[in-house]
Design an enzyme around this catalytic site. Structure first.
Site, PDB file in Angstrom:
ATOM      1  N   TYR A  16     -50.670   0.536 -14.132  1.00  0.00           N
ATOM      2  CA  TYR A  16     -51.657   0.844 -15.169  1.00  0.00           C
ATOM      3  C   TYR A  16     -51.487  -0.007 -16.427  1.00  0.00           C
ATOM      4  CZ  TYR A  16     -51.479   4.815 -12.028  1.00  0.00           C
ATOM      5  OH  TYR A  16     -51.435   5.593 -10.917  1.00  0.00           O
ATOM      6  N   TYR A 144     -55.058  15.010  -9.297  1.00  0.00           N
ATOM      7  CA  TYR A 144     -54.695  13.609  -9.054  1.00  0.00           C
ATOM      8  C   TYR A 144     -54.123  13.506  -7.641  1.00  0.00           C
ATOM      9  CZ  TYR A 144     -52.393   9.161  -9.013  1.00  0.00           C
ATOM     10  OH  TYR A 144     -52.010   7.902  -8.657  1.00  0.00           O
ATOM     11  N   ASP A 245     -51.902  19.051  -1.397  1.00  0.00           N
ATOM     12  CA  ASP A 245     -51.177  17.836  -1.760  1.00  0.00           C
ATOM     13  C   ASP A 245     -49.910  18.266  -2.500  1.00  0.00           C
ATOM     14  OD1 ASP A 245     -50.123  15.631  -3.019  1.00  0.00           O
ATOM     15  OD2 ASP A 245     -52.043  14.830  -3.708  1.00  0.00           O
ATOM     16  N   LYS A 274     -42.985  11.094  -2.108  1.00  0.00           N
ATOM     17  CA  LYS A 274     -42.080  11.019  -3.254  1.00  0.00           C
ATOM     18  C   LYS A 274     -40.643  11.452  -2.932  1.00  0.00           C
ATOM     19  CE  LYS A 274     -45.522  11.460  -6.967  1.00  0.00           C
ATOM     20  NZ  LYS A 274     -45.346  10.311  -7.814  1.00  0.00           N
TER      21      LYS A 274
HETATM   22  N1  PMP Z   1     -50.658  12.979  -4.927  1.00  0.00           N
HETATM   23  C1  PMP Z   1     -49.975  13.413  -6.006  1.00  0.00           C
HETATM   24  C2  PMP Z   1     -50.049  14.864  -6.385  1.00  0.00           C
HETATM   25  C3  PMP Z   1     -49.209  12.520  -6.748  1.00  0.00           C
HETATM   26  O1  PMP Z   1     -48.545  12.948  -7.846  1.00  0.00           O
HETATM   27  C4  PMP Z   1     -49.148  11.151  -6.347  1.00  0.00           C
HETATM   28  C5  PMP Z   1     -48.320  10.122  -7.104  1.00  0.00           C
HETATM   29  N2  PMP Z   1     -48.212  10.262  -8.447  1.00  0.00           N
HETATM   30  C6  PMP Z   1     -49.856  10.757  -5.218  1.00  0.00           C
HETATM   31  C7  PMP Z   1     -50.605  11.693  -4.528  1.00  0.00           C
HETATM   32  C8  PMP Z   1     -49.838   9.326  -4.745  1.00  0.00           C
HETATM   33  O2  PMP Z   1     -48.612   8.994  -4.237  1.00  0.00           O
HETATM   34  P1  PMP Z   1     -48.146   7.454  -4.172  1.00  0.00           P
HETATM   35  O3  PMP Z   1     -48.051   6.996  -5.595  1.00  0.00           O
HETATM   36  O4  PMP Z   1     -46.831   7.504  -3.468  1.00  0.00           O
HETATM   37  O5  PMP Z   1     -49.181   6.723  -3.395  1.00  0.00           O
END
Ligand code: PMP
Length: 427
Positions: A16, A144, A245, A274
């Site tokens: 970003y 997100y 998610d 993650k």
């Molecule tokens: N979903 C959520 C809730 C996240 O916090 C993130 C990453 N910040 C993602 C999806 C995307 O994961 P990545 O950055 O490993 O592609």
């Protein structure tokens, strides 16, 4: 060092940022435990766990051993037509942690990809079960789900990160985000509006997708489990899939192994990433129920159509299996509770500061919400001066450190936030 700085600024994009006027970066030379060591010798206590991931801290001997042992055997082979022990090891451990119904696992490269995979599963499920009109997704504002295009389409439409692309993204349905507060009483008016939205678009919705309990990068918003229970009941009744998610919330961060456990519900599809590898390397997984898998492949000529080059990468799988073993053998609940308690005590005084709008804590997540967006570079400069690594975004100064952090380091983190927020170098 100066050459490195010039080279980086000239050639390397950071998250970003622009290539023309990048924010300053600090040079990380090594990291161990909860400390990141900069190239100039300064050591910073890590408040971010590298964006929710490094739950065991850095350079953990068990993870390093798993990585090197696997590298000596086999770093990678294609997953098309080949299977291997590290994939079985990580999936076996995952299955032991999630609800029994989620027993079909797709291993991918990262969180965003895990979300894309989940959305494709929902679309193929609709096709396979004779509902080709179900092509769209319903989600919550303020969410997100990643930076790839379909993941962005279900992320908050007004968030600065994604507005640029809105006209290029598939149009999805957005419900207001649930009222704030993990312990807040259920708002029946809100529930009614959710039900009305589902009524209106039921025929078009393949799945509802959301982050359970904590909306992370969309605003660090906490909400009550009752709304999840309501959506589970509503989606099941209407033949709509529920995708959770848990890429940020998974693996203990909210005080439960998975945030959906707060609500006692079972999704149809679950995304993780993650902290799956303890932050050591990239790996995502999308877990589906057997009925979802069977709905996608109602006949042998209907495979699930996804298959990245690095699917089931043995190095990542071996490290993830070792990380899950470490997590399960550790007193993670006690550690998360201890961190939460330290945050409640250490961050609460910020509430009385004039520039602070809110202070909230859940599990091992601490948030100080400012009234105005902060100057990230100025805040980071002050944090680094105080020996801590904290990177705010928007109006949010937030921390979610590795679970193994010691009380004295926790105290340093919260003291730094109190001081820097009081100073507010943005103003
Ligand atoms: N979903 C959520 C809730 C996240 O916090 C993130 C990453 N910040 C993602 C999806 C995307 O994961 P990545 O950055 O490993 O592609």
């Amino acid at each position: 060092m100066n050459n490195l700085a010039d080279f980086d600024r000239r050639h390397i994009w950071h998250p970003y940022t622009s290539m023309t006027a990048p924010l300053p970066v600090y040079y990380a030379d090594s990291a161990e435990g909860v400390r990141i060591r900069l190239a100039d010798g300064r050591e910073l206590i890590d408040g971010m766990a590298s964006w929710w991931a490094a739950i065991h801290g850095y350079r953990h001997p068990a993870l390093n051993a798993a990585l090197t042992a696997q590298a000596r055997r086999m770093s990678h082979v294609m997953f098309g037509g080949l299977a291997h022990q590290p994939a079985a090891d990580v999936v076996e451990r995952l299955l032991a942690l999630v609800p029994e119904a989620l027993d079909c696992v797709f291993l991918s490269d990262a969180g965003s990809v895990a979300v894309e995979v989940a959305m494709k599963m929902a679309i193929q499920y609709a096709t396979g079960t004779g509902q080709p009109h179900r092509r769209r997704f319903l989600t919550l504002r303020g969410g997100y789900h990643g930076d790839t295009l379909h993941a962005m389409s279900v992320s908050d439409p007004h968030n600065g990160m994604h507005t640029l692309f809105s006209s290029a993204l598939p149009a999805q349905f957005f419900a207001e985000r649930p009222p704030a507060g993990f312990d807040a009483p259920t708002d029946e008016h809100y529930i009614g509006k959710l039900a009305a939205l589902l009524d209106r678009h039921e025929r078009d919705i393949a799945a509802v997708i959301l982050e359970p309990i904590v909306q992370g990068a969309g605003g660090m918003h906490f909400y009550a489990p009752a709304y999840l229970r309501f959506l589970r009941e509503q989606t099941a009744r209407r033949g709509i899939l529920l995708i959770l998610d848990e890429i940020a919330t998974g693996f203990g961060r909210t005080g439960r192994m998975f945030a959906h456990e707060h609500a006692g519900i079972v999704p149809d599809i679950l995304c993780v990433g993650k902290a799956l590898t303890g932050g050591m390397m990239t790996l995502g997984a999308t877990l589906a129920t057997r009925p979802v898998a069977e709905g996608i492949s109602t006949s042998a000529d209907l495979p699930f159509m996804h298959g990245p080059t690095f699917m089931g990468n043995p190095l990542a799988c071996a490290v993830a299996a070792a990380s899950l073993d470490l997590l399960c053998a550790s007193p993670w609940q006690t550690r998360v509770e201890r961190i939460g308690k330290a945050f409640r005590e250490g961050l609460e005084p910020c509430r009385s500061l004039p520039d602070v709008a809110d202070v909230r804590v859940l599990g091992a997540i601490g948030v100080v919400e400012m009234r105005e967006p902060v100057d990230v570079a100025a805040f980071q400069h002050e944090f680094v001066k105080r020996g801590v690594w904290i990177r705010p975004f928007g109006r949010l100064v937030y921390i979610m450190p590795p679970y193994c952090i010691e009380p004295s380091d926790l105290a340093t983190l919260t003291r730094a936030i109190r001081e820097v927020v009081a100073l507010n170098p943005t103003a």
